[in-house]
Design an enzyme around this catalytic site. Sequence first.
Site, PDB file in Angstrom:
ATOM      1  N   CYS A 115       0.731  -1.179   0.219  1.00 24.35           N
ATOM      2  CA  CYS A 115      -0.128  -0.014  -0.029  1.00 24.35           C
ATOM      3  C   CYS A 115       0.710   1.235   0.072  1.00 24.35           C
ATOM      4  CB  CYS A 115      -0.767  -0.128   1.248  1.00 24.35           C
ATOM      5  SG  CYS A 115      -0.824  -0.784   2.689  1.00 24.35           S
ATOM      6  N   HIS A 148      -5.067  -1.255  -4.800  1.00 24.21           N
ATOM      7  CA  HIS A 148      -5.772  -0.156  -3.809  1.00 24.21           C
ATOM      8  C   HIS A 148      -6.826   0.442  -4.700  1.00 24.21           C
ATOM      9  CE1 HIS A 148      -2.236  -1.973  -2.088  1.00 24.21           C
ATOM     10  NE2 HIS A 148      -3.009  -1.872  -0.649  1.00 24.21           N
ATOM     11  N   ASP A 206      -2.511  -8.086  -5.459  1.00 23.49           N
ATOM     12  CA  ASP A 206      -2.978  -6.840  -4.707  1.00 23.49           C
ATOM     13  C   ASP A 206      -3.399  -5.465  -5.573  1.00 23.49           C
ATOM     14  OD1 ASP A 206      -3.056  -5.539  -2.171  1.00 23.49           O
ATOM     15  OD2 ASP A 206      -1.271  -5.106  -1.767  1.00 23.49           O
ATOM     16  N   LYS A 245     -12.584  -5.508   7.532  1.00 26.66           N
ATOM     17  CA  LYS A 245     -12.164  -6.100   6.463  1.00 26.66           C
ATOM     18  C   LYS A 245     -13.170  -7.212   6.355  1.00 26.66           C
ATOM     19  CE  LYS A 245      -8.538  -8.769   8.623  1.00 26.66           C
ATOM     20  NZ  LYS A 245      -7.374  -9.668   8.566  1.00 26.66           N
TER      21      LYS A 245
END
Length: 692
Positions: A373, A424, A422, A507
């Site tokens: 991130c 974001h 991943d 989450k």
Amino acid sequence: MPQITLPDGSIKSFDHPVSAFDVAMSIGERLAKACVGCLIDEELCDLNTVIENDCTLSLVTEKTRDKQDDPNALFLLRHSAAHVMAEAIQRIIPGAMLVYGPPLENSFYYDIAFPEDRPLREGDFEAIEAEMSKIIKEDRPFTRYELEYAEGIKKVESEGSKYKLDNAHRAHEAGSLSLTFYATGEPGKDWEDLCRGPHVPSTGRIGAFKIMSLASSYWHGDENSDRLTRVYGTAFFNKKDLKAHLERLEEAKKRDHRVLGKKLHLFHIDETVGQGLILWTPNGAVIRKELQDFISAELTKQGYHEVFTPHIGKLDLYRTSGHFPYYAESQFTPLIERDFMVKLSDEGCSCSHLSNYINKGEIDGFMLKPMNCPHHIKIYDSQPRSYKDLPVRLAEFGTVYRWEQSGELNGMTRVRGFTQDDAHLFCTPDQIGQEMQGCLSLVKTIFNILGMSDYRVRVGLRDPDSCKYTGEPANWDKAEQACREAAQTLGVPFTEEPGEAAFYGPKIDFIVKDVIGREWQLGTVQVDYNLPERFDLSYIGADNEKHRPVMIHRAPFGSMERFIGVLIEHFAGAFPVWLAPEQVRVLPISEKSNEYAHEVMSALHAVGIRATMDNHDQRVQAKIKNGSEMKIPYLLIVGPRDAQSRAVSVRAFGTEKDLGQMPLDNFVSAIREEYRTKGRSCVRDRFTPTAV
RNA sequence: GCCACUGUAGCUCAGUGGUAGAGCGCACCCUUGGUAAGGGUGAGGUCGUGAGUUCAAAUCUCACCAGCGGCUCCA
């Protein structure tokens, strides 16, 4: 006088208190003998529990009416077996102090504190099992008796075990006014244990048992407390069931991704490279590549942009994100710059000083990234953003490194370096709901195409009593609500679990089980109001003012390592065509057919099929056996007959006989289609009676 | 990190103080075969690493490394 309602709705009336056993006898002697316990108003009880008031009663026997194992019966059995094991252990090692011994789904354990000079070893198992057999053969009744709390605690005190005393205090705190004990036989004469029960009527009911393994555990699960030895065992009503259980364990072992990984050459872990670091061998790399290509294509459809970022970043970056130094323990030690090291050394800094600096975060250098991130945030922040640009969706198969405890490492499912699928998402608060749903639909797409339906969903919320979280409570409330709402749209049951949130936000996790029943978290979708705050992220709104975006972290596979580990077990190594490292193997009947086999292989290669040829000097039977053991989707047997008609004889994995002969061109186009459609079209379908 | 167990050929494993073994795989030879193992010959190991005990250690002891099962942890 008790009126007792039985499961079929019939009512039995008695003019005096009766035991459940008496009730069973009143129905039939054989039934009574088969009973091991009972449910009184849904509560599991001993068979000889005396019933004084009206109630519902359900008798518990080994098997339910539909001949299935009764979980209640097995619970009683295993709880009782734990007592028998504890007695046997205390006979052999008199100083052993019992702590806690519950039954589990397929087994039971007893936590025991052994004297320091006499630990328990696996070598003791045989002697313990022999003692257990004796106790079982004696067929002693489990006898319950109850003492007033004051009297009971005196008894427990006199026995001198702080563990049992603690159990008694806990029972009292939980509201119990008395303490119950179970003697294996006659109270005061035979072995006994503080225990709430219930148990089977007598030791003789334990038909088959086995001590399985030893482990260490902590008292109350607290690593700062006493270390206990946990002895695992399992028990069944008969030897046949035990045998079946042990065979199931053996079968599960064959599906284990670590076993299949070796056999099918999918990955390698080399201790000279380092524990928990996966080397993807060519076969495993094919699977990973296929999955990555698949998910990349799905991401493109959803408007993601792929990025690439380095494996390290400066410590300052992680100071801002909060990873350093607060999570130093679960990260690799920082890479310290040479000049900084020289400076420290010139100042006479010792190793312990350096360690202190690191702990306090007072050093310069780089860190192997524990998360992607911060890098992605910097990409977001590399240019001004307008509300019209949002959501910004940045995706990367990003490799991260975490210092997992050595005892935790496990094949591909728990490693120290892994690649997350991943991404974001940076969005406005209004967009959260829709973006979350986009993420979840992606997860569903992936699980569907892989046929994975055996997963559970967890909404991880913050623990109200903990202070490990960063950010404003108001933001947390909003984020938790968004997670709840997104989970509701998923259409599968989910549980809300406080304390399971990440430190920066709540989450939604997808959890699956491996072959031996251990749960692993795979995909995760997390809402984060905090990192945008820490990095002071902004976008320009329609009002021409700066606003704070919200981040969503998401990784539907979790990590390629763990996901593929679980996937190997899911398919038991027999991958569908699109994932199979070796999709087709051509088996010439003899050397005479090698040339044609080569032609077949080339035709497959030409359309991008992963095909090999087995030209070993062996009979075709042996080649079929080897090909089947490698779980290759299609074996093509080619001999003179096939060469003459430019055909192949097709054998599909998992079918006993071959499917039959097929023109080569047809097979090539059929498997190409099976590959392209990820199995929605299938070579086998061409062999339906109408097609032939 | 903690407790127990394990570490011998590429793989699966036998070998408990006295000259390192088997099956599979691999190489070569015979065999040229039609749907789950044809036959033969051969190569291949500093017995996880290091120290110790012993005339002698794969075997016994200690330390370390790694794996397995569980506990704890998983930002």
